[in-house]
Design a protein around this motif. Structure first.
Motif: not given
Lengths: 381, 101
Positions: A61, A66-67, A92-94
């Motif tokens: 992170r 992000l993904q 905050g990851f998807y």
């Protein structure tokens, strides 16, 4: 894989935007096209602990990831999956779960929802139980359908993934019809890539070009009919196209994979390439592995490219194709991907396609993924 | 007759499968969704920030006209064009029509 290429899509700017965590190579299924290493069984004792995975999540992170895909093996084999999803979500990851559906009980779905899981990709191999069960080597079909229905009932967006090969390509139409009825928004037909178990079974698994074209037409008809109700991805099989895939959007460009033992890799297959130094997050900071390690720098960017890539006007589109495939089919990972029609080794890909189309030949049984099927001991002497 | 998805009194809202937020490492608003992510340019970010199911199209245009320099008509047209594209891409739901009193 990022599939959107409209004007606003991210360029990685040197960040590992897409993180894949191979939590384990353990799996209740025995798929003959599995992309896990042939010696998958040796990894069970070396899997990262919960705290080690959390450190990986923090460090990636910080690098701008992000993904996030939780994958395997079957990630549900890890009893700390929910804890890791929750932690990743807070960072905050998807969060995406890539699963066979085996082990996705009601209790675990509820817990995963509560942990903040955003999306589930479920694999399904066929629309008939007998076919699915034979292909995956287990009684799985009904459990997969149950999983699909429950995933929808809990309101998760869902990608249905059908790995495509000779044995199931004729079910493309029935698969879309079934998915449309269930209200699945995304379906992905992943013409399998030939590495590891799939490469071992390639002659038996590879569909003919006619079969691929027919499936493409089926997909197009459904796209016209369903419009925006469903997004249908049909991943082009590079063996037939004469063009190499832009594998991972370039080596070490935006993709970072962590193997069960913590080894950081530019893609899930990279370990098939000999002579590279694979290092673990247990021994090195992730930032160093991503930015500085010889492994990630080896084929990053365009400077390393061989001919005919150097003078090719498509080099910024495909980055020379796939390094693993170049090694597996030409013996040298630094070669142009032989899936490219301009590769001097392209004949090897043509041969495989021609073999698939040969009407009369002896058909061998598929090798099932299982411990001890293949011995790699002789490589270690 | 169908009512255009970006009619003035719609209250556009982000589709539930999309996650919209500020991302410091990109210095930008981003959209995250199954199998994808998109970095938004500043104006797209400012518009999507207001697609909360509360603002009507007219209200969010008025807010942007007040907050940003430039001819009001250009902003009006730019926002509507963006909402059309975003709806077409499935990022936005049209939202409920305002009840006429």
């Amino acid at each position: 894989m990022p599939k959107d290429s409209n004007g606003l899509t991210l360029d990685g700017q040197g960040k590992p935007l897409w993180l894949s965590l191979e939590l384990t190579y353990r799996c209740p299924l025995k798929c003959s096209w599995c992309n896990n290493p042939l010696d998958f069984d040796d990894y069970a004792a070396r899997e990262l602990s919960t705290e080690e995975w959390k450190r990986v999540l923090r460090e990636s992170r910080e690098l701008g990831a992000l993904q996030l895909g939780f994958t395997g093996g079957e990630p549900l084999q890890r009893t700390d999956l929910e804890e890791l999803v929750s932690y990743a979500n807070e960072l905050g990851f998807y969060t995406n779960l890539i699963t066979s559906g085996i082990g996705l009980t009601e209790e675990r779905l509820v817990a995963l929802k509560a942990a903040g899981l955003k999306q589930i990709q479920l694999s399904l191999q066929a629309t008939e139980a007998a076919v699915t069960d034979a292909l995956v080597g287990a009684t799985a079909h009904e459990r997969k359908l149950d999983a699909a229905r429950r995933i929808k009932a809990h309101g998760f967006p869902m990608v249905l993934n059908m790995p495509v090969f000779r044995q199931n390509i004729g079910m493309t139409d029935a698969m879309i019809a079934w998915a449309a009825e269930l209200g699945i928004e995304y379906i992905e037909f992943a013409n399998i890539q030939y590495y590891n178990w799939a490469l071992m079974n390639r002659d038996e698994l590879m569909p003919t070009l006619d079969q691929v074209r027919e499936a493409e037409q089926v997909v197009q008809r459904w796209r016209d009919k369903l419009g925006k109700k469903m997004t249908i991805y049909f991943v082009i099989p590079d063996y037939y196209e004469g063009r190499p895939k832009a594998c991972m959007n370039g080596w070490g460009a935006i993709h970072l994979t962590i193997a069960p033992d913590g080894v950081a890799m530019p893609c899930q297959e990279a370990r098939v390439i000999p002579g590279l130094e694979f290092e673990s997050v247990r021994d090195k900071p992730l930032a160093w592995l991503w930015h500085e390690s010889p492994l990630f720098r080896k084929y990053r960017g365009l400077d390393w490219l061989p001919e005919p890539c150097v003078s090719c006007d498509e080099k910024e589109k495909d980055f020379g194709g796939c390094r693993c495939q170049a090694f597996l089919l030409t013996g040298d990972a630094s070669n142009t991907d032989p899936a490219c029609g301009r590769s001097p080794h392209h004949a090897r890909v043509r041969e495989a396609v021609d073999t698939a189309a040969r009407p009369l030949r002896f058909r061998k049984p598929l090798f099932k993924r299982a411990a001890g099927t293949v011995t790699t001991a002789f490589l270690e002497d | 007759m169908t009512i255009p998805l970006t009619a003035t009194d719609r209250r556009p809202q982000l589709s539930p499968h999309f996650m919209f937020r500020w991302e410091a490492s990109q210095d930008a608003y981003i959209l995250l969704y199954p199998e994808g992510l998109i970095k938004l340019n500043p104006s797209a970010g400012e518009i999507l920030k207001r697609c909360d199911g509360q603002h009507t199209v007219a209200e969010l245009i008025a807010e942007l006209q007040a907050a940003f320099p430039g001819p009001a008509d250009d902003i009006d047209q730019g926002v509507r064009a963006f909402l059309d594209v975003a709806t077409d891409k499935g990022w936005l739901h049209a939202g409920e029509l305002v009840k006429k009193s």
